[in-house]
Scaffold this motif. Sequence first.
Motif, PDB file in Angstrom:
ATOM      1  N   ALA A  21      48.304 -36.502  31.921  1.00  0.00           N
ATOM      2  CA  ALA A  21      49.207 -36.302  33.062  1.00  0.00           C
ATOM      3  C   ALA A  21      48.570 -35.312  34.027  1.00  0.00           C
ATOM      4  CB  ALA A  21      50.550 -35.764  32.579  1.00  0.00           C
ATOM      5  N   PRO A  22      48.822 -35.473  35.320  1.00  0.00           N
ATOM      6  CA  PRO A  22      48.279 -34.493  36.268  1.00  0.00           C
ATOM      7  C   PRO A  22      48.967 -33.134  36.084  1.00  0.00           C
ATOM      8  CG  PRO A  22      49.672 -36.102  37.389  1.00  0.00           C
ATOM      9  CD  PRO A  22      49.560 -36.543  35.968  1.00  0.00           C
ATOM     10  N   ALA A  27      53.560 -28.729  35.918  1.00  0.00           N
ATOM     11  CA  ALA A  27      54.228 -27.685  36.707  1.00  0.00           C
ATOM     12  C   ALA A  27      55.676 -28.078  37.000  1.00  0.00           C
ATOM     13  CB  ALA A  27      53.466 -27.436  38.005  1.00  0.00           C
ATOM     14  N   ARG A  28      55.894 -29.337  37.336  1.00  0.00           N
ATOM     15  CA  ARG A  28      57.260 -29.806  37.610  1.00  0.00           C
ATOM     16  C   ARG A  28      58.138 -29.719  36.373  1.00  0.00           C
ATOM     17  NH1 ARG A  28      54.880 -34.657  40.956  1.00  0.00           N
ATOM     18  NH2 ARG A  28      54.986 -33.761  43.034  1.00  0.00           N
ATOM     19  N   ARG A  29      57.588 -30.107  35.225  1.00  0.00           N
ATOM     20  CA  ARG A  29      58.370 -30.047  33.985  1.00  0.00           C
ATOM     21  C   ARG A  29      58.683 -28.609  33.586  1.00  0.00           C
ATOM     22  NH1 ARG A  29      56.487 -34.944  29.992  1.00  0.00           N
ATOM     23  NH2 ARG A  29      56.479 -36.526  31.621  1.00  0.00           N
ATOM     24  N   LEU A  30      57.718 -27.721  33.775  1.00  0.00           N
ATOM     25  CA  LEU A  30      57.969 -26.306  33.483  1.00  0.00           C
ATOM     26  C   LEU A  30      59.148 -25.810  34.320  1.00  0.00           C
ATOM     27  CD1 LEU A  30      54.278 -25.024  33.423  1.00  0.00           C
ATOM     28  CD2 LEU A  30      55.856 -24.976  31.473  1.00  0.00           C
ATOM     29  N   ARG A  31      59.156 -26.152  35.588  1.00  0.00           N
ATOM     30  CA  ARG A  31      60.222 -25.716  36.495  1.00  0.00           C
ATOM     31  C   ARG A  31      61.548 -26.384  36.159  1.00  0.00           C
ATOM     32  NH1 ARG A  31      63.776 -23.425  38.532  1.00  0.00           N
ATOM     33  NH2 ARG A  31      64.341 -23.537  40.704  1.00  0.00           N
ATOM     34  N   LEU A  39      54.230 -28.279  25.207  1.00  0.00           N
ATOM     35  CA  LEU A  39      53.304 -28.787  24.210  1.00  0.00           C
ATOM     36  C   LEU A  39      52.545 -29.946  24.835  1.00  0.00           C
ATOM     37  CD1 LEU A  39      55.762 -28.931  21.186  1.00  0.00           C
ATOM     38  CD2 LEU A  39      54.086 -27.144  21.700  1.00  0.00           C
ATOM     39  N   VAL A  40      51.276 -30.054  24.537  1.00  0.00           N
ATOM     40  CA  VAL A  40      50.494 -31.203  24.988  1.00  0.00           C
ATOM     41  C   VAL A  40      50.319 -32.084  23.757  1.00  0.00           C
ATOM     42  CG1 VAL A  40      48.398 -32.019  26.106  1.00  0.00           C
ATOM     43  CG2 VAL A  40      49.341 -29.772  26.724  1.00  0.00           C
ATOM     44  N   LEU A  41      50.967 -33.256  23.803  1.00  0.00           N
ATOM     45  CA  LEU A  41      51.009 -34.139  22.642  1.00  0.00           C
ATOM     46  C   LEU A  41      50.341 -35.472  22.941  1.00  0.00           C
ATOM     47  CD1 LEU A  41      54.752 -33.619  21.561  1.00  0.00           C
ATOM     48  CD2 LEU A  41      52.725 -32.510  20.589  1.00  0.00           C
ATOM     49  N   PRO A  70      43.763 -33.662  35.251  1.00  0.00           N
ATOM     50  CA  PRO A  70      44.565 -33.888  34.048  1.00  0.00           C
ATOM     51  C   PRO A  70      44.829 -32.575  33.295  1.00  0.00           C
ATOM     52  CG  PRO A  70      42.356 -34.786  33.754  1.00  0.00           C
ATOM     53  CD  PRO A  70      42.454 -34.306  35.174  1.00  0.00           C
ATOM     54  N   VAL A  71      45.982 -32.525  32.666  1.00  0.00           N
ATOM     55  CA  VAL A  71      46.394 -31.356  31.882  1.00  0.00           C
ATOM     56  C   VAL A  71      45.320 -30.967  30.873  1.00  0.00           C
ATOM     57  CG1 VAL A  71      48.058 -30.598  30.136  1.00  0.00           C
ATOM     58  CG2 VAL A  71      48.870 -31.733  32.214  1.00  0.00           C
ATOM     59  N   ARG A  72      44.653 -31.962  30.271  1.00  0.00           N
ATOM     60  CA  ARG A  72      43.663 -31.661  29.226  1.00  0.00           C
ATOM     61  C   ARG A  72      42.570 -30.711  29.702  1.00  0.00           C
ATOM     62  NH1 ARG A  72      42.043 -35.216  25.995  1.00  0.00           N
ATOM     63  NH2 ARG A  72      43.357 -36.955  26.577  1.00  0.00           N
ATOM     64  N   LEU A  73      42.308 -30.676  31.004  1.00  0.00           N
ATOM     65  CA  LEU A  73      41.275 -29.788  31.532  1.00  0.00           C
ATOM     66  C   LEU A  73      41.759 -28.348  31.690  1.00  0.00           C
ATOM     67  CD1 LEU A  73      39.630 -32.055  34.261  1.00  0.00           C
ATOM     68  CD2 LEU A  73      38.850 -31.627  31.905  1.00  0.00           C
ATOM     69  N   GLU A  74      43.055 -28.142  31.688  1.00  0.00           N
ATOM     70  CA  GLU A  74      43.618 -26.810  31.926  1.00  0.00           C
ATOM     71  C   GLU A  74      44.374 -26.239  30.730  1.00  0.00           C
ATOM     72  OE1 GLU A  74      42.474 -25.447  34.489  1.00  0.00           O
ATOM     73  OE2 GLU A  74      41.803 -27.266  35.519  1.00  0.00           O
ATOM     74  N   MET A  75      44.677 -27.069  29.737  1.00  0.00           N
ATOM     75  CA  MET A  75      45.475 -26.618  28.589  1.00  0.00           C
ATOM     76  C   MET A  75      44.688 -25.646  27.721  1.00  0.00           C
ATOM     77  SD  MET A  75      45.392 -30.015  26.231  1.00  0.00           S
ATOM     78  CE  MET A  75      43.928 -30.503  25.322  1.00  0.00           C
ATOM     79  N   SER A  76      45.424 -24.860  26.966  1.00  0.00           N
ATOM     80  CA  SER A  76      44.817 -23.960  25.995  1.00  0.00           C
ATOM     81  C   SER A  76      44.646 -24.719  24.678  1.00  0.00           C
ATOM     82  CB  SER A  76      45.705 -22.740  25.773  1.00  0.00           C
ATOM     83  OG  SER A  76      45.843 -22.017  26.966  1.00  0.00           O
ATOM     84  N   THR A  77      43.469 -24.608  24.127  1.00  0.00           N
ATOM     85  CA  THR A  77      43.168 -25.245  22.854  1.00  0.00           C
ATOM     86  C   THR A  77      42.034 -24.477  22.199  1.00  0.00           C
ATOM     87  OG1 THR A  77      42.697 -27.380  21.806  1.00  0.00           O
ATOM     88  CG2 THR A  77      41.558 -26.941  23.856  1.00  0.00           C
ATOM     89  N   PRO A  78      41.959 -24.362  20.915  1.00  0.00           N
ATOM     90  CA  PRO A  78      42.941 -24.838  19.940  1.00  0.00           C
ATOM     91  C   PRO A  78      44.241 -24.051  20.062  1.00  0.00           C
ATOM     92  CG  PRO A  78      41.324 -23.463  18.842  1.00  0.00           C
ATOM     93  CD  PRO A  78      40.870 -23.614  20.282  1.00  0.00           C
TER      94      PRO A  78
END
Length: 149
Positions: A21-22, A27-31, A39-41, A70-78
Amino acid sequence: MTARDILRQKRPVLHSVAPDAPLIEAARRLRLRDVGALLVLEGEALVGIVSERDVVRAVAESGALALARPVRLEMSTPVETCESGDGVRSLMARMTARRIRHLPVVEDGRVVGVVSIGDVVKSRVDEVQGEAAVLRDALTVRWASSLAA
């Protein structure tokens, strides 16, 4: 008090976003959900967590163009997780040491909820207030019995 107890009190809902997802969708869902992290699932598999901090960092570094990535580029992992039986003091120590505000709670390999630093602090404050009430009661009884003697 444990992570499981905290989740029971707050009726957990898993707020999530797909890794492809972009970032603007996150950001929209957080708001919309008024939460600090999603969670990124991928299916039921936890692959990351994306927080308000991640969104702000991405925009600060790359401007508005970051919101299309995409979220995958900005998410925290692990993802740092906890077990449902972990105690509040342990959760607080881990969150402080790792400088994180959200811990997904895992039970039998499945994410069952998320505890926030606010949840943990509130729980700890409630514990301390309960302990203080017990001490006050004990002192009152002791004081009253010393007067009677």
